[in-house]
Design an enzyme around this catalytic site. Structure first.
Site, PDB file in Angstrom:
ATOM      1  N   ASP A 121      -4.236 -21.396 -19.765  1.00 50.22           N
ATOM      2  CA  ASP A 121      -4.702 -20.151 -19.140  1.00 50.22           C
ATOM      3  C   ASP A 121      -3.618 -19.081 -19.071  1.00 50.22           C
ATOM      4  O   ASP A 121      -3.623 -18.217 -18.191  1.00 50.22           O
ATOM      5  CB  ASP A 121      -5.317 -20.421 -17.754  1.00 50.22           C
ATOM      6  CG  ASP A 121      -6.523 -21.355 -17.858  1.00 50.22           C
ATOM      7  OD1 ASP A 121      -7.217 -21.316 -18.891  1.00 50.22           O
ATOM      8  OD2 ASP A 121      -6.753 -22.136 -16.923  1.00 50.22           O
ATOM      9  N   ASN A 165      -9.849 -16.686 -25.196  1.00 51.13           N
ATOM     10  CA  ASN A 165     -10.512 -17.582 -24.240  1.00 51.13           C
ATOM     11  C   ASN A 165     -11.062 -16.763 -23.079  1.00 51.13           C
ATOM     12  O   ASN A 165     -10.512 -15.721 -22.735  1.00 51.13           O
ATOM     13  CB  ASN A 165      -9.469 -18.585 -23.709  1.00 51.13           C
ATOM     14  CG  ASN A 165     -10.041 -19.531 -22.672  1.00 51.13           C
ATOM     15  OD1 ASN A 165     -11.110 -20.119 -22.879  1.00 51.13           O
ATOM     16  ND2 ASN A 165      -9.356 -19.692 -21.561  1.00 51.13           N
ATOM     17  N   SER A 170     -11.527 -13.226 -16.765  1.00 48.47           N
ATOM     18  CA  SER A 170     -10.550 -12.655 -17.700  1.00 48.47           C
ATOM     19  C   SER A 170     -10.823 -13.196 -19.100  1.00 48.47           C
ATOM     20  O   SER A 170     -11.089 -14.385 -19.259  1.00 48.47           O
ATOM     21  CB  SER A 170      -9.120 -13.084 -17.322  1.00 48.47           C
ATOM     22  OG  SER A 170      -8.830 -12.848 -15.964  1.00 48.47           O
ATOM     23  N   HIS A 230     -11.847 -17.083 -18.983  1.00 46.67           N
ATOM     24  CA  HIS A 230     -11.512 -17.921 -17.822  1.00 46.67           C
ATOM     25  C   HIS A 230     -12.122 -17.284 -16.579  1.00 46.67           C
ATOM     26  O   HIS A 230     -12.006 -16.068 -16.386  1.00 46.67           O
ATOM     27  CB  HIS A 230      -9.993 -18.036 -17.684  1.00 46.67           C
ATOM     28  CG  HIS A 230      -9.585 -18.944 -16.572  1.00 46.67           C
ATOM     29  ND1 HIS A 230      -9.716 -20.312 -16.655  1.00 46.67           N
ATOM     30  CD2 HIS A 230      -9.092 -18.681 -15.335  1.00 46.67           C
ATOM     31  CE1 HIS A 230      -9.312 -20.856 -15.519  1.00 46.67           C
ATOM     32  NE2 HIS A 230      -8.930 -19.882 -14.702  1.00 46.67           N
TER      33      HIS A 230
HETATM   34  C1  GAR Z   1     -17.779 -20.166 -17.895  1.00 43.11           C
HETATM   35  O1  GAR Z   1     -17.858 -19.788 -16.558  1.00 43.11           O
HETATM   36  C2  GAR Z   1     -16.359 -20.070 -18.398  1.00 43.11           C
HETATM   37  O2  GAR Z   1     -15.655 -18.999 -17.860  1.00 43.11           O
HETATM   38  C3  GAR Z   1     -15.791 -21.373 -17.923  1.00 43.11           C
HETATM   39  O3  GAR Z   1     -16.813 -22.315 -18.179  1.00 43.11           O
HETATM   40  C4  GAR Z   1     -18.073 -21.667 -18.058  1.00 43.11           C
HETATM   41  C5  GAR Z   1     -18.880 -21.964 -19.292  1.00 43.11           C
HETATM   42  O4  GAR Z   1     -20.187 -21.483 -19.144  1.00 43.11           O
HETATM   43  N1  GAR Z   1     -14.580 -21.708 -18.618  1.00 43.11           N
HETATM   44  C6  GAR Z   1     -13.579 -22.362 -18.064  1.00 43.11           C
HETATM   45  O5  GAR Z   1     -13.608 -22.770 -16.924  1.00 43.11           O
HETATM   46  C7  GAR Z   1     -12.393 -22.579 -18.983  1.00 43.11           C
HETATM   47  N2  GAR Z   1     -11.275 -23.053 -18.245  1.00 43.11           N
HETATM   48  P1  GAR Z   1     -21.134 -21.307 -20.402  1.00 43.11           P
HETATM   49  O6  GAR Z   1     -21.157 -22.649 -21.131  1.00 43.11           O
HETATM   50  O7  GAR Z   1     -22.465 -20.967 -19.818  1.00 43.11           O
HETATM   51  O8  GAR Z   1     -20.557 -20.215 -21.257  1.00 43.11           O
END
Ligand code: GAR
Length: 197
Positions: free
Chosen positions: A149, A111, A140, A113
């Site tokens: 997480d 994943n 991360s 985060h």
């Molecule tokens: C990213 O910033 C990712 O790190 C976050 O969602 C966004 C997705 O962007 N993930 C989380 O918050 C998971 N808990 P994307 O759809 O443009 O890849």
């Protein structure tokens, strides 16, 4: 020609910029992985349009159609197994997965985060880092464990927090690093899968 590339699924919920980065990375001849399936729990996720344009196999499994977390996860599991997926990459997949699912895919599900774990698990990480007065923040990529997480970190990238930052400007700076971190982490995991210790 790639020799038996690892079959990878990407799980996502939204615009899919990390999905795009991973797809482009796996399309390179020297990366021993193929993006076999992109799966969204939201039928209107922007990333699905990207997959359609690029000819990437994609599917939406709408979590709202399932009566429990476990029944959604069972469908997800069956879909991944039917596609013979070997590694699952969560990329903005905004849905908690049940402990049974995560354990079933232990060390084969990772994943990304948007924080320097173990700091700021959960949501609103950028606002919380600014609010706390931190001078650095980041992202991360980690192996998933049943607790949200949690799990061994594979790659982290740091960015500075500027005095004038808003959650949005900081999120943008972190996202640029996410797009570097995730391919690096994928390469590290593929290497480990190819020659486990
Ligand atoms: C990213 O910033 C990712 O790190 C976050 O969602 C966004 C997705 O962007 N993930 C989380 O918050 C998971 N808990 P994307 O759809 O443009 O890849």
């Amino acid at each position: 020609m790639k020799q038996q590339p690892t079959k990878v699924a990407v799980l996502f919920s939204g615009r899919g910029s990390n999905l795009k980065t991973l797809a482009e990375h796996m399309a390179q001849a020297n990366v021993p992985a193929e993006l076999t399936l992109a799966l969204s729990n939201r039928p209107k996720a922007g990333g699905l349009d990207y997959c359609a344009r690029q000819g990437i196999a994609h599917q939406a499994i709408d979590h709202k159609l399932f009566e429990s977390r476990e029944s959604f996860d069972a469908e997800l599991d069956a879909t991944l197994r039917a596609a013979k997926i070997e590694l699952v990459c969560c990329a903005g997949f905004m849905r908690l997965l049940s402990a049974g699912f995560v354990e079933a895919w232990r060390d084969r599900i990772i994943n990304i985060h948007p924080s320097l774990l173990p700091k700021y698990k959960g949501l609103h990480t950028h606002a919380r880092a600014i609010e706390a007065g931190d001078s650095v923040h980041g992202c991360s990529v980690h192996y998933m464990r049943p607790e949200m997480d949690e799990g061994p970190v594979i790659v982290q990238k740091q960015v500075p927090i500027m005095p004038e930052d808003t959650p949005d400007t900081l999120a943008e700076r972190v996202l640029q690093q996410e797009h570097i971190a995730y391919p690096e982490a994928l390469d590290a995991v593929l290497k480990k899968m190819a020659s486990p210790a």
